[in-house]
Write a protein that holds these residues in place. Structure first.
Motif, PDB file in Angstrom:
ATOM      1  N   GLN A 153       0.860  -1.121   0.070  1.00  0.00           N
ATOM      2  CA  GLN A 153      -0.038  -0.129  -0.027  1.00  0.00           C
ATOM      3  C   GLN A 153       0.843   1.224   0.018  1.00  0.00           C
ATOM      4  OE1 GLN A 153      -2.163   0.716   3.694  1.00  0.00           O
ATOM      5  NE2 GLN A 153      -3.904   1.895   2.456  1.00  0.00           N
ATOM      6  N   HIS A 154       0.655   2.100  -1.160  1.00  0.00           N
ATOM      7  CA  HIS A 154       1.579   3.300  -1.132  1.00  0.00           C
ATOM      8  C   HIS A 154       1.150   4.483  -0.370  1.00  0.00           C
ATOM      9  CE1 HIS A 154       4.547   5.335  -4.017  1.00  0.00           C
ATOM     10  NE2 HIS A 154       4.568   6.169  -2.955  1.00  0.00           N
ATOM     11  N   LEU A 155       1.655   5.276   0.504  1.00  0.00           N
ATOM     12  CA  LEU A 155       1.002   6.206   1.222  1.00  0.00           C
ATOM     13  C   LEU A 155       2.058   7.504   0.847  1.00  0.00           C
ATOM     14  CD1 LEU A 155       0.310   4.620   4.636  1.00  0.00           C
ATOM     15  CD2 LEU A 155      -1.384   5.170   2.618  1.00  0.00           C
ATOM     16  N   SER A 156       1.377   8.751   0.537  1.00  0.00           N
ATOM     17  CA  SER A 156       2.162   9.774   0.345  1.00  0.00           C
ATOM     18  C   SER A 156       2.826  10.329   1.729  1.00  0.00           C
ATOM     19  CB  SER A 156       1.215  10.773  -0.118  1.00  0.00           C
ATOM     20  OG  SER A 156       2.049  12.269  -0.263  1.00  0.00           O
ATOM     21  N   ALA A 157       4.112  10.461   1.480  1.00  0.00           N
ATOM     22  CA  ALA A 157       5.005  11.092   2.527  1.00  0.00           C
ATOM     23  C   ALA A 157       4.797  12.658   2.616  1.00  0.00           C
ATOM     24  CB  ALA A 157       6.352  10.701   2.581  1.00  0.00           C
ATOM     25  N   ASP A 158       4.150  13.294   1.420  1.00  0.00           N
ATOM     26  CA  ASP A 158       4.325  14.575   1.378  1.00  0.00           C
ATOM     27  C   ASP A 158       2.789  15.007   1.514  1.00  0.00           C
ATOM     28  OD1 ASP A 158       3.887  17.200   0.562  1.00  0.00           O
ATOM     29  OD2 ASP A 158       5.083  16.839  -1.449  1.00  0.00           O
ATOM     30  N   PRO A 159       2.384  15.893   2.649  1.00  0.00           N
ATOM     31  CA  PRO A 159       0.947  16.232   2.708  1.00  0.00           C
ATOM     32  C   PRO A 159       0.276  16.920   1.512  1.00  0.00           C
ATOM     33  CG  PRO A 159       2.144  17.346   4.337  1.00  0.00           C
ATOM     34  CD  PRO A 159       3.312  16.333   3.425  1.00  0.00           C
ATOM     35  N   ASN A 160       1.191  17.480   0.734  1.00  0.00           N
ATOM     36  CA  ASN A 160       0.764  18.419  -0.466  1.00  0.00           C
ATOM     37  C   ASN A 160       0.360  17.440  -1.547  1.00  0.00           C
ATOM     38  OD1 ASN A 160       1.024  20.743   0.967  1.00  0.00           O
ATOM     39  ND2 ASN A 160       3.023  20.629   0.711  1.00  0.00           N
ATOM     40  N   MET A 161       0.898  16.210  -1.684  1.00  0.00           N
ATOM     41  CA  MET A 161       0.493  15.204  -2.587  1.00  0.00           C
ATOM     42  C   MET A 161      -0.896  14.922  -2.775  1.00  0.00           C
ATOM     43  SD  MET A 161       2.972  14.767  -4.849  1.00  0.00           S
ATOM     44  CE  MET A 161       2.793  13.234  -5.635  1.00  0.00           C
ATOM     45  N   PRO A 162      -1.547  15.061  -3.978  1.00  0.00           N
ATOM     46  CA  PRO A 162      -3.150  14.839  -3.922  1.00  0.00           C
ATOM     47  C   PRO A 162      -3.166  13.332  -4.040  1.00  0.00           C
ATOM     48  CG  PRO A 162      -2.009  15.389  -6.088  1.00  0.00           C
ATOM     49  CD  PRO A 162      -0.990  15.444  -5.230  1.00  0.00           C
ATOM     50  N   ILE A 163      -2.297  12.341  -3.799  1.00  0.00           N
ATOM     51  CA  ILE A 163      -2.606  11.035  -4.128  1.00  0.00           C
ATOM     52  C   ILE A 163      -1.814  10.118  -2.755  1.00  0.00           C
ATOM     53  CG2 ILE A 163      -0.272  10.696  -5.522  1.00  0.00           C
ATOM     54  CD1 ILE A 163      -2.001   8.778  -7.054  1.00  0.00           C
ATOM     55  N   PHE A 164      -2.796   9.136  -2.760  1.00  0.00           N
ATOM     56  CA  PHE A 164      -2.566   8.270  -1.436  1.00  0.00           C
ATOM     57  C   PHE A 164      -2.251   8.883  -0.192  1.00  0.00           C
ATOM     58  CE2 PHE A 164      -0.204   5.570  -5.088  1.00  0.00           C
ATOM     59  CZ  PHE A 164      -1.435   5.002  -5.270  1.00  0.00           C
ATOM     60  N   VAL A 165      -3.056  10.227  -0.021  1.00  0.00           N
ATOM     61  CA  VAL A 165      -2.872  10.805   1.286  1.00  0.00           C
ATOM     62  C   VAL A 165      -3.634   9.634   2.363  1.00  0.00           C
ATOM     63  CG1 VAL A 165      -3.942  12.474   2.824  1.00  0.00           C
ATOM     64  CG2 VAL A 165      -3.544  12.860   0.191  1.00  0.00           C
ATOM     65  N   PRO A 166      -2.855   9.499   3.488  1.00  0.00           N
ATOM     66  CA  PRO A 166      -3.012   8.553   4.636  1.00  0.00           C
ATOM     67  C   PRO A 166      -4.638   8.690   5.062  1.00  0.00           C
ATOM     68  CG  PRO A 166      -0.623   9.095   5.008  1.00  0.00           C
ATOM     69  CD  PRO A 166      -1.353   9.940   3.378  1.00  0.00           C
ATOM     70  N   GLY A 167      -5.121   7.825   5.273  1.00  0.00           N
ATOM     71  CA  GLY A 167      -6.436   7.849   5.967  1.00  0.00           C
ATOM     72  C   GLY A 167      -7.568   8.135   4.983  1.00  0.00           C
ATOM     73  N   THR A 168      -7.546   8.453   3.619  1.00  0.00           N
ATOM     74  CA  THR A 168      -8.545   8.893   2.393  1.00  0.00           C
ATOM     75  C   THR A 168      -8.710   7.450   2.106  1.00  0.00           C
ATOM     76  OG1 THR A 168      -6.966   9.069   0.797  1.00  0.00           O
ATOM     77  CG2 THR A 168      -7.538  11.027   2.329  1.00  0.00           C
ATOM     78  N   PHE A 169     -10.094   7.543   1.303  1.00  0.00           N
ATOM     79  CA  PHE A 169     -10.668   6.558   0.645  1.00  0.00           C
ATOM     80  C   PHE A 169      -9.678   6.235  -0.558  1.00  0.00           C
ATOM     81  CE2 PHE A 169     -13.257   4.889  -3.290  1.00  0.00           C
ATOM     82  CZ  PHE A 169     -13.552   3.935  -2.476  1.00  0.00           C
ATOM     83  N   GLY A 170      -8.938   7.211  -1.261  1.00  0.00           N
ATOM     84  CA  GLY A 170      -8.331   7.039  -2.112  1.00  0.00           C
ATOM     85  C   GLY A 170      -6.652   6.010  -1.626  1.00  0.00           C
ATOM     86  N   SER A 171      -6.428   6.209  -0.976  1.00  0.00           N
ATOM     87  CA  SER A 171      -5.187   5.432  -0.342  1.00  0.00           C
ATOM     88  C   SER A 171      -5.699   4.077   0.119  1.00  0.00           C
ATOM     89  CB  SER A 171      -4.653   6.124   1.047  1.00  0.00           C
ATOM     90  OG  SER A 171      -5.223   5.923   2.001  1.00  0.00           O
ATOM     91  N   GLU A 172      -6.799   3.640   0.174  1.00  0.00           N
ATOM     92  CA  GLU A 172      -7.541   2.331   0.552  1.00  0.00           C
ATOM     93  C   GLU A 172      -6.930   1.071  -0.461  1.00  0.00           C
ATOM     94  OE1 GLU A 172     -11.160   2.371   1.988  1.00  0.00           O
ATOM     95  OE2 GLU A 172     -10.776   3.787   3.524  1.00  0.00           O
ATOM     96  N   ILE A 173      -6.749   0.084  -0.155  1.00  0.00           N
ATOM     97  CA  ILE A 173      -6.654  -1.187  -0.991  1.00  0.00           C
ATOM     98  C   ILE A 173      -7.969  -1.425  -1.682  1.00  0.00           C
ATOM     99  CG2 ILE A 173      -6.141  -3.473  -1.620  1.00  0.00           C
ATOM    100  CD1 ILE A 173      -3.805  -3.191   0.743  1.00  0.00           C
ATOM    101  N   HIS A 174      -8.139  -1.356  -3.072  1.00  0.00           N
ATOM    102  CA  HIS A 174      -9.281  -1.723  -3.824  1.00  0.00           C
ATOM    103  C   HIS A 174      -9.921  -2.865  -3.331  1.00  0.00           C
ATOM    104  CE1 HIS A 174     -12.169  -2.150  -7.125  1.00  0.00           C
ATOM    105  NE2 HIS A 174     -12.103  -0.898  -7.300  1.00  0.00           N
ATOM    106  N   GLU A 175     -11.529  -2.566  -3.302  1.00  0.00           N
ATOM    107  CA  GLU A 175     -12.181  -3.967  -2.717  1.00  0.00           C
ATOM    108  C   GLU A 175     -12.184  -5.158  -3.640  1.00  0.00           C
ATOM    109  OE1 GLU A 175     -16.250  -2.927  -5.443  1.00  0.00           O
ATOM    110  OE2 GLU A 175     -16.206  -2.597  -3.206  1.00  0.00           O
ATOM    111  N   ASN A 176     -11.549  -4.964  -4.854  1.00  0.00           N
ATOM    112  CA  ASN A 176     -11.254  -6.441  -5.754  1.00  0.00           C
ATOM    113  C   ASN A 176     -10.167  -7.109  -5.186  1.00  0.00           C
ATOM    114  OD1 ASN A 176     -13.422  -5.618  -7.432  1.00  0.00           O
ATOM    115  ND2 ASN A 176     -12.214  -4.773  -9.101  1.00  0.00           N
ATOM    116  N   VAL A 177      -9.308  -6.688  -4.653  1.00  0.00           N
ATOM    117  CA  VAL A 177      -7.959  -7.405  -3.832  1.00  0.00           C
ATOM    118  C   VAL A 177      -7.868  -7.082  -2.609  1.00  0.00           C
ATOM    119  CG1 VAL A 177      -6.885  -7.242  -6.494  1.00  0.00           C
ATOM    120  CG2 VAL A 177      -6.503  -5.262  -4.608  1.00  0.00           C
ATOM    121  N   LYS A 178      -9.049  -6.587  -1.723  1.00  0.00           N
ATOM    122  CA  LYS A 178      -8.653  -6.690  -0.575  1.00  0.00           C
ATOM    123  C   LYS A 178      -7.711  -7.567   0.455  1.00  0.00           C
ATOM    124  CE  LYS A 178     -11.117  -2.926   1.621  1.00  0.00           C
ATOM    125  NZ  LYS A 178     -10.327  -1.852   1.024  1.00  0.00           N
TER     126      LYS A 178
END
Length: 182
Positions: A51-76
Motif C-alpha cells: 500500500q503506497h502512502l504519500s509522505a508529502d501532505p501536499n501530494m494529491p494521491i495516496f493521502v493517509p486515511g483517505t478512501f483513495g489510499s485504501e486497497i481496492h475492494e477487488n483485491v482486499k
C-alpha cells in the motif's frame, strides 16, 4: 525447491475511476490480480499486499486515511495476509519486505499491480537484484498515458515497453491464464 510469494503492488482506489490518478483499465487488471490472489490463497502460499502512502501532505494521491489510499475492494487483503506500507516506488525501500521474504524462505516472487512503468518496474528490478526469481503477470498490471517532449505515449505502449524491457533480464512475463495453467 523454489518457494513462491505473491506481491500485489498498490492496487488502490486512487488509480480507479474518480481517483486522483486514474489508470487505463484498472478494473480489468485488478480482476486478473484477484485470480492470481485466489490461486495463492487456495494453495496456502504467502501474499504480500503493498500500500503506497504519500509522505508529502501536499501530494494529491495516496493521502493517509483517505478512501483513495485504501486497497481496492477487488483485491482486499484477508485477515492474516501481510500488508506493507511504503512511501517510494520500490516496495523494498525502507520497508520490511526483504526481511519478510527472507524469513519465509521465499526464492521466487510473482508480481501484480499498479503502475507498470513505476512501482511494478522498480520493485521487479530490485527483487531480481536482491536474488529473487521474478514473474510479472502482465495483464494483472496497469499503466497510464505518459508525456515526453510534447508527445503522448499511450498507456498500452508504456505498459508493453516496460514489460518487454523486464523480460530481457529481470523477469519472466506471463498473462494470468499462462500463469494459472503452468
Amino acid at each position: 525447491m523454489s518457494k513462491k510469494a505473491l506481491i500485489v503492488i498498490d492496487i488502490q482506489n486512487d488509480y480507479f475511476e474518480n481517483g486522483a490518478i486514474e489508470l487505463v483499465k484498472p478494473v480489468e487488471a485488478s480482476l486478473k490480480a484477484r485470480k492470481v490472489i485466489d490461486f495463492f490463497r487456495e494453495n496456502n502460499l504467502p501474499i504480500v499486499h503493498i500500500q503506497h502512502l504519500s509522505a508529502d501532505p501536499n501530494m494529491p494521491i495516496f493521502v493517509p486515511g483517505t478512501f483513495g489510499s485504501e486497497i481496492h475492494e477487488n483485491v482486499k487483503p484477508l485477515e492474516g495476509e501481510k500488508v506493507i506500507q511504503k512511501y517510494y516506488p520500490n516496495s523494498f525501500r525502507e520497508t520490511d519486505l526483504l526481511d519478510y521474504l527472507k524469513s519465509n524462505a521465499i526464492t521466487e516472487v510473482v508480481i501484480t499491480g499498479m503502475m507498470t512503468h513505476m512501482c511494478v518496474d522498480s520493485t521487479t528490478r530490485a527483487a531480481k537484484d536482491l536474488g529473487f526469481d521474478c514473474t510479472v503477470i502482465g495483464d494483472a498490471c496497469a499503466s497510464r498515458d505518459l508525456e515526453i517532449n510534447g508527445k503522448t505515449v499511450k498507456a498500452e505502449d508504456v505498459h508493453n515497453a516496460f514489460l518487454s524491457a523486464l523480460t530481457f533480464f529481470y523477469a519472466k512475463v506471463q498473462n494470468t491464464g499462462e500463469f494459472l495453467s503452468a
